[in-house]
Design an enzyme around this catalytic site. Sequence first.
Site, PDB file in Angstrom:
ATOM      1  N   ALA A   1       0.833  -1.213   0.000  1.00  0.00           N
ATOM      2  CA  ALA A   1       0.000   0.000   0.000  1.00  0.00           C
ATOM      3  C   ALA A   1       0.866   1.260   0.000  1.00  0.00           C
ATOM      4  O   ALA A   1       0.648   2.175  -0.805  1.00  0.00           O
ATOM      5  CB  ALA A   1      -0.944  -0.008   1.203  1.00  0.00           C
TER       6      ALA A   1
ATOM      7  N   PHE B   1     -10.144 -19.926  -4.674  1.00  0.00           N
ATOM      8  CA  PHE B   1      -9.938 -19.591  -3.272  1.00  0.00           C
ATOM      9  C   PHE B   1     -11.287 -19.671  -2.570  1.00  0.00           C
ATOM     10  O   PHE B   1     -12.335 -19.663  -3.234  1.00  0.00           O
ATOM     11  CB  PHE B   1      -9.371 -18.164  -3.163  1.00  0.00           C
TER      12      PHE B   1
ATOM     13  N   GLN C   1      -9.717 -11.840  11.667  1.00  0.00           N
ATOM     14  CA  GLN C   1      -9.869 -13.094  10.929  1.00  0.00           C
ATOM     15  C   GLN C   1      -8.928 -14.180  11.436  1.00  0.00           C
ATOM     16  O   GLN C   1      -7.736 -13.946  11.583  1.00  0.00           O
ATOM     17  CB  GLN C   1      -9.565 -12.857   9.445  1.00  0.00           C
TER      18      GLN C   1
ATOM     19  N   HIS D   1      -7.422 -17.567  10.286  1.00  0.00           N
ATOM     20  CA  HIS D   1      -7.230 -18.367   9.076  1.00  0.00           C
ATOM     21  C   HIS D   1      -7.253 -19.835   9.501  1.00  0.00           C
ATOM     22  O   HIS D   1      -6.606 -20.202  10.472  1.00  0.00           O
ATOM     23  CB  HIS D   1      -5.885 -17.986   8.453  1.00  0.00           C
TER      24      HIS D   1
ATOM     25  N   LEU E   1       1.622 -19.521   8.502  1.00  0.00           N
ATOM     26  CA  LEU E   1       0.536 -19.751   7.555  1.00  0.00           C
ATOM     27  C   LEU E   1       0.822 -20.838   6.517  1.00  0.00           C
ATOM     28  O   LEU E   1       1.875 -20.869   5.905  1.00  0.00           O
ATOM     29  CB  LEU E   1       0.219 -18.459   6.805  1.00  0.00           C
TER      30      LEU E   1
ATOM     31  N   GLU F   1      -4.119 -20.448   1.785  1.00  0.00           N
ATOM     32  CA  GLU F   1      -5.361 -21.000   1.272  1.00  0.00           C
ATOM     33  C   GLU F   1      -5.150 -21.674  -0.089  1.00  0.00           C
ATOM     34  O   GLU F   1      -5.977 -22.466  -0.538  1.00  0.00           O
ATOM     35  CB  GLU F   1      -6.379 -19.862   1.142  1.00  0.00           C
TER      36      GLU F   1
ATOM     37  N   ARG G   1     -13.124 -18.458   5.166  1.00  0.00           N
ATOM     38  CA  ARG G   1     -12.237 -18.758   6.293  1.00  0.00           C
ATOM     39  C   ARG G   1     -12.960 -18.840   7.628  1.00  0.00           C
ATOM     40  O   ARG G   1     -12.657 -19.709   8.448  1.00  0.00           O
ATOM     41  CB  ARG G   1     -11.160 -17.678   6.377  1.00  0.00           C
TER      42      ARG G   1
ATOM     43  N   HIS H   1      -4.993 -13.969  11.722  1.00  0.00           N
ATOM     44  CA  HIS H   1      -4.349 -13.736  10.445  1.00  0.00           C
ATOM     45  C   HIS H   1      -4.510 -12.325   9.919  1.00  0.00           C
ATOM     46  O   HIS H   1      -3.582 -11.716   9.424  1.00  0.00           O
ATOM     47  CB  HIS H   1      -4.950 -14.729   9.450  1.00  0.00           C
TER      48      HIS H   1
ATOM     49  N   GLU I   1      -3.937  -2.689   5.014  1.00  0.00           N
ATOM     50  CA  GLU I   1      -4.541  -3.437   6.115  1.00  0.00           C
ATOM     51  C   GLU I   1      -4.817  -2.595   7.354  1.00  0.00           C
ATOM     52  O   GLU I   1      -5.728  -2.898   8.128  1.00  0.00           O
ATOM     53  CB  GLU I   1      -3.667  -4.650   6.470  1.00  0.00           C
TER      54      GLU I   1
ATOM     55  N   ARG J   1     -12.898 -11.214   5.496  1.00  0.00           N
ATOM     56  CA  ARG J   1     -12.240 -10.984   4.205  1.00  0.00           C
ATOM     57  C   ARG J   1     -12.130 -12.284   3.424  1.00  0.00           C
ATOM     58  O   ARG J   1     -11.829 -13.324   3.993  1.00  0.00           O
ATOM     59  CB  ARG J   1     -10.831 -10.442   4.449  1.00  0.00           C
TER      60      ARG J   1
ATOM     61  N   LEU K   1      -4.361  -8.372  -0.892  1.00  0.00           N
ATOM     62  CA  LEU K   1      -3.283  -7.850  -1.743  1.00  0.00           C
ATOM     63  C   LEU K   1      -3.898  -6.881  -2.744  1.00  0.00           C
ATOM     64  O   LEU K   1      -3.333  -5.836  -3.050  1.00  0.00           O
ATOM     65  CB  LEU K   1      -2.579  -8.993  -2.476  1.00  0.00           C
TER      66      LEU K   1
HETATM   67  C1  FAD Z   1       1.393 -14.970   6.041  1.00  0.00           C
HETATM   68  C2  FAD Z   1       0.433 -14.107   5.285  1.00  0.00           C
HETATM   69  C3  FAD Z   1      -0.012 -14.492   4.036  1.00  0.00           C
HETATM   70  C4  FAD Z   1      -0.912 -13.687   3.324  1.00  0.00           C
HETATM   71  N1  FAD Z   1      -1.338 -14.101   2.096  1.00  0.00           N
HETATM   72  C5  FAD Z   1      -2.180 -13.316   1.378  1.00  0.00           C
HETATM   73  C6  FAD Z   1      -2.595 -13.693   0.071  1.00  0.00           C
HETATM   74  O1  FAD Z   1      -2.180 -14.723  -0.474  1.00  0.00           O
HETATM   75  N2  FAD Z   1      -3.455 -12.874  -0.593  1.00  0.00           N
HETATM   76  C7  FAD Z   1      -3.921 -11.713  -0.049  1.00  0.00           C
HETATM   77  O2  FAD Z   1      -4.706 -11.012  -0.699  1.00  0.00           O
HETATM   78  N3  FAD Z   1      -3.521 -11.324   1.193  1.00  0.00           N
HETATM   79  C8  FAD Z   1      -2.661 -12.088   1.917  1.00  0.00           C
HETATM   80  N4  FAD Z   1      -2.263 -11.678   3.166  1.00  0.00           N
HETATM   81  C9  FAD Z   1      -2.641 -10.348   3.655  1.00  0.00           C
HETATM   82  C10 FAD Z   1      -1.823  -9.256   2.940  1.00  0.00           C
HETATM   83  O3  FAD Z   1      -0.531  -9.734   2.691  1.00  0.00           O
HETATM   84  C11 FAD Z   1      -1.712  -7.982   3.764  1.00  0.00           C
HETATM   85  O4  FAD Z   1      -2.962  -7.585   4.231  1.00  0.00           O
HETATM   86  C12 FAD Z   1      -1.131  -6.831   2.931  1.00  0.00           C
HETATM   87  O5  FAD Z   1       0.034  -7.231   2.273  1.00  0.00           O
HETATM   88  C13 FAD Z   1      -0.865  -5.635   3.811  1.00  0.00           C
HETATM   89  O6  FAD Z   1      -0.133  -4.682   3.097  1.00  0.00           O
HETATM   90  P1  FAD Z   1       0.143  -3.242   3.728  1.00  0.00           P
HETATM   91  O7  FAD Z   1       0.899  -2.504   2.683  1.00  0.00           O
HETATM   92  O8  FAD Z   1      -1.131  -2.688   4.208  1.00  0.00           O
HETATM   93  O9  FAD Z   1       1.030  -3.506   5.023  1.00  0.00           O
HETATM   94  P2  FAD Z   1       2.406  -4.314   5.293  1.00  0.00           P
HETATM   95  O10 FAD Z   1       2.925  -4.985   4.106  1.00  0.00           O
HETATM   96  O11 FAD Z   1       2.164  -5.125   6.511  1.00  0.00           O
HETATM   97  O12 FAD Z   1       3.421  -3.153   5.639  1.00  0.00           O
HETATM   98  C14 FAD Z   1       3.358  -2.409   6.834  1.00  0.00           C
HETATM   99  C15 FAD Z   1       4.481  -1.409   6.851  1.00  0.00           C
HETATM  100  O13 FAD Z   1       4.303  -0.505   7.934  1.00  0.00           O
HETATM  101  C16 FAD Z   1       5.541  -0.262   8.557  1.00  0.00           C
HETATM  102  N5  FAD Z   1       5.278   0.166   9.947  1.00  0.00           N
HETATM  103  C17 FAD Z   1       4.371  -0.338  10.819  1.00  0.00           C
HETATM  104  N6  FAD Z   1       4.403   0.339  11.987  1.00  0.00           N
HETATM  105  C18 FAD Z   1       5.359   1.294  11.853  1.00  0.00           C
HETATM  106  C19 FAD Z   1       5.872   2.312  12.711  1.00  0.00           C
HETATM  107  N7  FAD Z   1       5.415   2.485  13.962  1.00  0.00           N
HETATM  108  N8  FAD Z   1       6.861   3.112  12.237  1.00  0.00           N
HETATM  109  C20 FAD Z   1       7.348   2.935  10.978  1.00  0.00           C
HETATM  110  N9  FAD Z   1       6.894   1.988  10.127  1.00  0.00           N
HETATM  111  C21 FAD Z   1       5.909   1.190  10.556  1.00  0.00           C
HETATM  112  C22 FAD Z   1       6.295  -1.566   8.414  1.00  0.00           C
HETATM  113  O14 FAD Z   1       7.685  -1.356   8.505  1.00  0.00           O
HETATM  114  C23 FAD Z   1       5.875  -2.001   7.007  1.00  0.00           C
HETATM  115  O15 FAD Z   1       6.711  -1.431   6.035  1.00  0.00           O
HETATM  116  C24 FAD Z   1      -1.371 -12.478   3.892  1.00  0.00           C
HETATM  117  C25 FAD Z   1      -0.914 -12.094   5.142  1.00  0.00           C
HETATM  118  C26 FAD Z   1      -0.051 -12.906   5.846  1.00  0.00           C
HETATM  119  C27 FAD Z   1       0.354 -12.482   7.233  1.00  0.00           C
END
Ligand code: FAD
Length: 574
Positions: A20, A119, A232, A234, A244, A247, A278, A345, A375, A386, A392
């Site tokens: 994101a 899925f 959620q 999983h 994990l 799925e 889920r 999860h 997220e 979800r 993603l």
């Molecule tokens: C094991 C696993 C498998 C998954 N598989 C899938 C899948 O197959 N398909 C799907 O759609 N979704 C999947 N998900 C969910 C999905 O991956 C996440 O919801 C999504 O990638 C979140 O992206 P994001 O950019 O919001 O946050 P993230 O990628 O979690 O990034 C968060 C960022 O915030 C930063 N941050 C946090 N707090 C601070 C702070 N206080 N100061 C500075 N930086 C901070 C971190 O350093 C990081 O860079 C999965 C999740 C997990 C845990």
Amino acid sequence: MNENIPIHEYDVVIVGSGIAGCSAARELHRNGKKVAVITKLHPLRSHSGAAQGGINAALSKDDEIDLHMFDTIKGSDYLGDQDAIELMCTKAPETIRWIERMGAAFTRNNDGTIAQRPFGGQSKPRACYAKDRTGLTLLQTIFEQAHRDGVTFFDEWYVSDIIYKEGKVHGVVAYNIRDLEFAIFKSKATMFATGGYGRAFKVNSNAHANTGDALSIVARHGLPLEDMEFVQFHPTGLAGSGILISEAARGEGGKLFNSEGERFMERYAPNKMELAPRDVVSRSIQKEVLEGRGVGPNKDAVFIDLTHLGEKVIMEKLPELRDLALTFLGLDMIKEPILISPTAHYSMGGIPVNIDGKVRKSCSDFVEGFYAAGECSCVSVHGANRLGANSLLEALFFGRHTGESILRDLNDKKLSNPNVVFEDAKRALEEVEKILKSNGSEKIAKIREELQESMTNDAGVFRTKESLLRQQEKLNELKARFENIRIDDKSKVFNTDLQEAIELGHMLDYSFFIVEGALIREESRGAHYREDFPNRDDDKFLKHTIAFMDENGKISTQFLDVALGKFEPQPRTY
Ligand SMILES: Cc1cc2nc3c(=O)[nH]c(=O)nc-3n(C[C@H](O)[C@H](O)[C@H](O)COP(=O)(O)OP(=O)(O)OC[C@H]3O[C@@H](n4cnc5c(N)ncnc54)[C@H](O)[C@@H]3O)c2cc1C
């Protein structure tokens, strides 16, 4: 503590470098804005990189955008906002092409089209994937692009506060984890993309960094959080660790068995079987375990059997999953079933935003210059539950879309100039100083363990009024004990003790919201299951909860209408 802390100035400050954050940063930078991305990890270690299974888009000839919308809305147990869902599903095919053109290499069919796997809760095979490393492929691509374009990244900087005055966010306060030097980042627009908060639970699939810092940072300023009761679970975490098993394992044909060798999903979701959503599968597993049909040393798991797929399919499509089971359980899924149980999860709730990523101040008003996506936000495309491979998509699409919305607000001169003074860093400096000087008798690890254990037991897959009240009391006790902590490392260099203490403070605060939301919501919907209120109650609760914390830590809740649309709520059966 040094009082002459530097003030950096940017058009936009983005906290978080997962999918994101990087998507938004790239859009803004390409359009001439000065952007800083601050992240407590190296960007490629963000949890996005751990996503295995896939990303949804109605791409194939026999799929439709409307069907993707319907599956998502039904999956959300009708709590998802239909305007946001429509936007995301409509833009999904374009989003896949966007990232593909940047270089993301998806797995393909023999005819050259992008391969898609089934899925849970989806009417068609809809999840595009790159083997079982989809998140890593997407994150590497978008980070590489943002980095190549020249976005400034502040890696291993910890954001500990926002500067919020007169209804506007003016930037953030952060420190460099390497040497504990603080800085103020002043900006016209600030965006949070800080990911999920699954670490509040003992058995979870989340990265260590998923401590939900941003949620309590926001809540401590009296700003609301939305739908926090929806966490959620999983169905397929590796037994014991919760790591994990995507799925994709069920998508490719994995079957679930109990100790009596029964394929028990026949009892709970005869049509969809293992590919029910889920929440349904997790509750079914938990029920089997509670009724004494669990397997494994503690009888708290069930089997997933993939042996019928054969070595070729497993090595081609699920190589990472096989590695995980081998490493952490010593079981080879090519030859034998492996042990799994539900694992915390994903966070459906979060920082309330509208469809353009603007953060809410109340049910009817917004904060100036403050945005969130991914997220950590609640837009809400997932509602009460979800569907796999939709998150993603949410992070990639809404990350970019929120970047565009910020760009518009900047170009339309809707955002006033930030106004910061050194005093604005006071709260963050005091928090660190207090923890460094702490000399009590409580250990961080112990409080965290008790928090995670009790949240799993009393605010987990099954909840009752009694268990939630018990958990509320436990949280009050832990919060009081947190005032009496001691950390051993008092240094300024890579002080992980300090960071863990700050993070624990956040986990405690947002856990109060999870429990309060779960108590107030006297119904069962999606991932939130109240044994004492087992039915969905649309008359009273077809509503989002918007919760506020006052200075004394007391939480009050309001209700916000769900954005309904062409899909009327129906009973949710699979
Ligand atoms: C094991 C696993 C498998 C998954 N598989 C899938 C899948 O197959 N398909 C799907 O759609 N979704 C999947 N998900 C969910 C999905 O991956 C996440 O919801 C999504 O990638 C979140 O992206 P994001 O950019 O919001 O946050 P993230 O990628 O979690 O990034 C968060 C960022 O915030 C930063 N941050 C946090 N707090 C601070 C702070 N206080 N100061 C500075 N930086 C901070 C971190 O350093 C990081 O860079 C999965 C999740 C997990 C845990």
